[in-house]
Design an enzyme around this catalytic site. Structure first.
Site, PDB file in Angstrom:
ATOM      1  N   TRP A 122     -28.056  53.044  41.220  1.00  0.00           N
ATOM      2  CA  TRP A 122     -29.483  52.812  41.468  1.00  0.00           C
ATOM      3  C   TRP A 122     -29.695  52.190  42.842  1.00  0.00           C
ATOM      4  CZ3 TRP A 122     -32.044  47.691  39.787  1.00  0.00           C
ATOM      5  CH2 TRP A 122     -31.158  46.634  39.969  1.00  0.00           C
ATOM      6  N   ASP A 123     -28.643  52.137  43.676  1.00  0.00           N
ATOM      7  CA  ASP A 123     -28.725  51.419  44.945  1.00  0.00           C
ATOM      8  C   ASP A 123     -29.754  52.008  45.896  1.00  0.00           C
ATOM      9  OD1 ASP A 123     -25.888  49.570  45.131  1.00  0.00           O
ATOM     10  OD2 ASP A 123     -25.988  51.171  43.669  1.00  0.00           O
ATOM     11  N   GLU A 130     -25.979  43.290  33.899  1.00  0.00           N
ATOM     12  CA  GLU A 130     -24.668  43.847  33.513  1.00  0.00           C
ATOM     13  C   GLU A 130     -23.766  42.896  32.727  1.00  0.00           C
ATOM     14  OE1 GLU A 130     -22.451  45.783  36.581  1.00  0.00           O
ATOM     15  OE2 GLU A 130     -24.140  46.944  37.264  1.00  0.00           O
ATOM     16  N   LYS A 172     -24.811  37.706  36.264  1.00  0.00           N
ATOM     17  CA  LYS A 172     -24.184  38.258  37.458  1.00  0.00           C
ATOM     18  C   LYS A 172     -25.228  38.381  38.562  1.00  0.00           C
ATOM     19  CE  LYS A 172     -21.800  42.471  39.021  1.00  0.00           C
ATOM     20  NZ  LYS A 172     -21.362  43.831  38.610  1.00  0.00           N
ATOM     21  N   GLN A 173     -26.378  38.922  38.179  1.00  0.00           N
ATOM     22  CA  GLN A 173     -27.549  39.035  39.050  1.00  0.00           C
ATOM     23  C   GLN A 173     -28.762  38.991  38.121  1.00  0.00           C
ATOM     24  OE1 GLN A 173     -27.188  42.824  41.045  1.00  0.00           O
ATOM     25  NE2 GLN A 173     -26.512  43.866  39.199  1.00  0.00           N
TER      26      GLN A 173
END
Length: 813
Positions: free
Chosen positions: A371-372, A510, A630-631
């Site tokens: 999805w970057d 994630e 994680k984010q």
């Protein structure tokens, strides 16, 4: 030799002194040169994949499938192919000595490596000494031509310093390479190429390989010429009239011999051409590649055309930032712009290739498309919108695969995969290796179904930035409608809550792929997913309204969308469940039941805890048990939308949302995030920009250093992190300028951090080239270069002015 990166005297030069085996992989990725069609890592031409060096050339979107057996299980993977290595070029002084790079006697005693970012040229200057103490200076220049995407070239100048005599030069092509660039993948099948045919001419070689698991064929053809004082040596006087040929299968080579004289340079020009059976207008790649390389000009001409195209491209990507304390920040910004521009260029547009998470720079993530693009396209839409359109076309061509994926789980509409490659089917693995424990574990990342939401978001933002109604007519609206249909069909009504719920998914964080108390994978009501689904359902209706009447009728008829279904979308969009706890947005339903991690203990024991999930698994624990990110994907909402728009979205959903909600939510997750993704620092820099500029700047600098400093401990060698690189550019382009494209107006609301004295960017907006935005401490000035058609509406706070061609307007901050 010591590991060092020279402090940049020139902000357009990335330089390295000496040779450090432990750092070679990072340097090779950072010094890769490309043109959108191919990328070649910065490995030395005499090197092979030996655990220190990793030569790699990758062609945009060229994948192959292979089947491996892991613990008795059949595992099929689709990998970006490490294509034939075109670089091999080495030398030796006499017949009895070993070739440079193939023995321990010939060594590099000094070396300087620099990447000229402005010209797109990799330069290497080294002193080579063999076992008999013969000293030879080697200077090499390398390009991946931006003027001709199929062409790459290497110029090597060899100057004997203390010896004269026969100089032997070997130029080869290597089709025996394998995919071994990522250590944790090495237990899987890595051979993707089978040599199919090869041949040679007086100064040319060619090699054709075929992929092991697909019909893809690749040909690389090379032309090698020797020159002395600018004149060709192929006249029989100082070089053998015909080079000797080595015909090893899969690795053809030419060996030239010249009488070298101390102090007199010998120049070797190696020009190569890549063609594949999937290239547009190419029937057979072998004659096409040979024909192209034979017609290519000398290195000087190739370099001149290449540098001209880079100069033109830099005008499109002009970003001038006055960093008040560190020159390295300007250098790194240019590096990020360089890799963004060369990964996906005008040459990629017709190749049907997606936006790779790790560039085409290595084998990390197997070269897959995630999805970057969400972090890249907002930059490109305002610089090179034709590239943004091409990336979205890649998604549209895989719409049928997304429809089938939705159908396979009993849903209507389109479900885009977490990892895409060639045909748009899900390429996420079902097992992954934790290198800390050595265990293979279930991989549930395919539950990250939010990718489709990102595709819809990107489509609408592209339309807002470009006004490209043709794309909306032919592809964009269809994707948005099918994605909206999937989420409306996925949402189920809960009579207890009197709301719609989305269950069994994963968010971008994630870390959480299941509840510790549940026996099924996935989590419920991920706030990022639900809020963005509400937004997409509404924007899909807006996209439908934007179409001309006849096209609207055609599309709804083709998709069998009736008024009843559209009414359901409106209902779901207003009644999706968003969980809260402790006065903040919850990451997902039930988040408040998770345990608090002993942060002090883990930060003390593991100073680098970015991969907390691996740490806990290796200890026999699971990150699923803890309030740890994680984010933090809740904060992604504040990255995608201004705080006022988030308040509007929540209120439309029926939730109270005051001004203090954003700050409370940011503070809460800040304390529980390890920034295990390079994207995390980009997001946190963005969401803090208007509330804590000092912390925002720290995160901006962390994001700048992600690959240059290799903060993830070795991952840069596997390929750059393209989303984070483009994200730092976008922080300057949109965040700190407060730039937003909405309602047919280009809005500005600057908020420069203290360490940023001045900022100037040049943009394209809705067909206008040369919209220049200059921000200082007290003013923001917008000017429009002359020769444009019509004026540009610029919004500042509550007012809108029109800037005419050749004119400007200054707002006081």
């Amino acid at each position: 030799m010591s590991r060092s990166r020279r402090p940049p005297q020139d902000p357009w030069i990335l330089a390295f002194q000496g040779f450090d085996p432990e750092d070679e992989g990072r340097r090779e990725a950072l010094c890769a040169v490309g043109n959108g069609y191919l990328v070649t890592r910065g490995a030395a031409p005499e090197a092979c994949a030996d655990g220190v060096h990793y030569p790699g050339t990758y062609l945009a979107g060229r994948y192959d499938r292979a089947v491996s057996t892991i613990d008795g299980h059949r595992v099929e993977n689709e990998d970006l192919i490490n294509c034939p290595n075109w670089l091999p070029l080495t030398f030796r002084a006499v017949d009895t000595s070993a070739w440079f790079g193939e023995d321990g006697e010939t060594r590099i005693v000094s070396q300087h490596l620099e990447l000229d970012l402005h010209r797109g040229v990799l330069v290497r200057d080294a002193l080579i000494v063999d076992g008999a103490d013969r000293r030879t200076r080697l200077v090499q220049r390398r390009i991946a031509s931006l003027a001709d995407p199929h062409i790459a070239a290497l110029e090597t100048v060899l100057t004997p310093q203390n010896w004269s005599g026969p100089l032997h030069i070997r130029s080869a092509l290597d089709g025996t390479v394998t995919n071994t660039g990522v250590a944790r993948y090495r237990s899987l099948v890595g051979r993707h190429l089978i040599p199919a045919d090869q041949g040679c001419g007086t100064d040319t070689l060619w090699l054709t390989v075929r992929a092991t698991g697909s019909p893809l064929r690749i040909t690389v053809a090379s032309r090698t010429r020797l020159l002395l004082d600018g004149s060709s040596l192929l006249d029989g006087s100082s070089v053998e009239a015909e080079p000797a040929f080595e015909t090893r299968t899969g690795r053809p080579a030419q060996v030239f011999t010249v009488d070298a004289v101390a102090g007199q340079p010998v120049t070797v020009e190696k020009t190569v051409c890549f063609c594949t059976s999937r290239d547009p207008a190419v029937d057979d790649p072998q004659p096409a590649a040979v024909r192209m390389v034979s017609r290519a000009g000398p290195f000087a001409d190739l370099l001149r055309a290449h540098v001209t195209r880079w100069a033109q491209l830099w005008r499109r990507f002009r970003t001038e930032a006055e960093f008040t304390d560190r020159a390295e920040e300007t250098n790194t910004l240019h590096l990020h712009l360089f890799h963004t521009a060369q990964t996906y260029s005008e040459h990629t547009v017709e190749l049907d290739a997606g936006m790779p998470a790790r560039g085409w720079h290595g084998e990390g993530y197997r070269g897959h498309i995630f999805w970057d693009e969400l972090f890249v396209l907002r930059t490109l839409n305002l610089r090179t919108p034709e590239i943004g359109r091409a990336v979205l076309r890649y998604r549209h061509r895989r719409l049928d695969a997304a429809r089938q994926a939705a159908l396979d789980i009993g849903r209507r509409g389109a479900m885009y995969p977490w990892q895409s490659a060639c045909d748009g089917t899900e390429q996420a693995p079902r097992t992954h290796l934790n290198p800390m424990s050595g265990r293979w574990l279930p991989d549930r990342t395919h539950l990250q179904r939010h990718v489709g939401l990102a595709v819809a978001y990107n489509t609408w933002q592209y339309y807002q930035a470009t006004g490209d109604l043709d794309f909306l007519n032919t592809a964009g609206a269809e994707m948005m409608l099918e994605i909206a249909r999937f989420w409306a069909d996925t949402a189920h009504y809960d009579p207890t809550l009197e709301r719609y719920r989305i269950r069994g998914v994963m968010g971008p964080d994630e870390y959480h792929d299941a509840y510790p108390w549940a026996d099924r994978p996935g989590i419920d009501d991920n706030t990022y997913t639900n809020v963005l689904a509400s937004w997409v359902l509404t924007r899909a209706l807006d996209a439908l309204k934007a179409l001309p009447g006849y096209r609207r009728e055609e599309l709804t008829e083709r998709l069998d969308v009736d008024t009843g279904e559209l009414d359901r979308w409106r209902t779901v969009a207003r009644r999706l469940h968003v969980p809260f706890h402790a006065g903040v947005l919850s990451q997902f339903a039930g988040y408040e039941r998770l345990a608090e991690l002993d942060w002090e203990h883990y930060r003390r024991r593991y100073p680098n805890n970015r991969r907390l999930d691996r740490i806990l698994e290796a200890e026999g624990d699971s990150v699923n048990r803890y309030k740890a990110s994680k984010q933090a994907d809740v904060l992604m909402l504040y990255y995608l939308f201004p705080a006022r728009e988030i308040r509007g979205l929540l209120r439309r959903l029926g939730y109270p949302a005051g001004h203090e909600l954003a700050q409370r939510t940011v503070d809460y997750y800040q304390a529980r995030t390890v920034h295990g993704s390079t994207l995390s620092s980009v997001v946190h820099a963005w969401v803090l920009a208007r509330t804590d500029r000092r912390r925002s700047w720290r995160f901006f600098r962390d994001a700048l250093g992600g690959d240059v400093l290799d903060v993830q401990g070795g991952t840069t060698a596997e390929g750059i992190h393209l989303g984070a690189m483009a994200g730092t550019v976008d922080l300057l382009q949109r965040c700190y300028t407060g730039l937003d494209t909405r309602g047919d107006v280009l809005w500005l609301d600057p908020c420069l951090p203290a360490r940023l004295g001045h900022l100037e960017v040049e943009l394209r907006y809705r067909g206008h080239w040369g919209v220049v935005v200059a921000v200082s401490r007290r003013t923001v000035t917008v000017s429009l270069r002359p020769g444009q058609r019509g004026s540009v509406p610029i919004g500042f706070r509550s007012s809108v002015v029109r800037v005419p061609p050749g004119g400007s307007h200054t707002f006081t901050l």
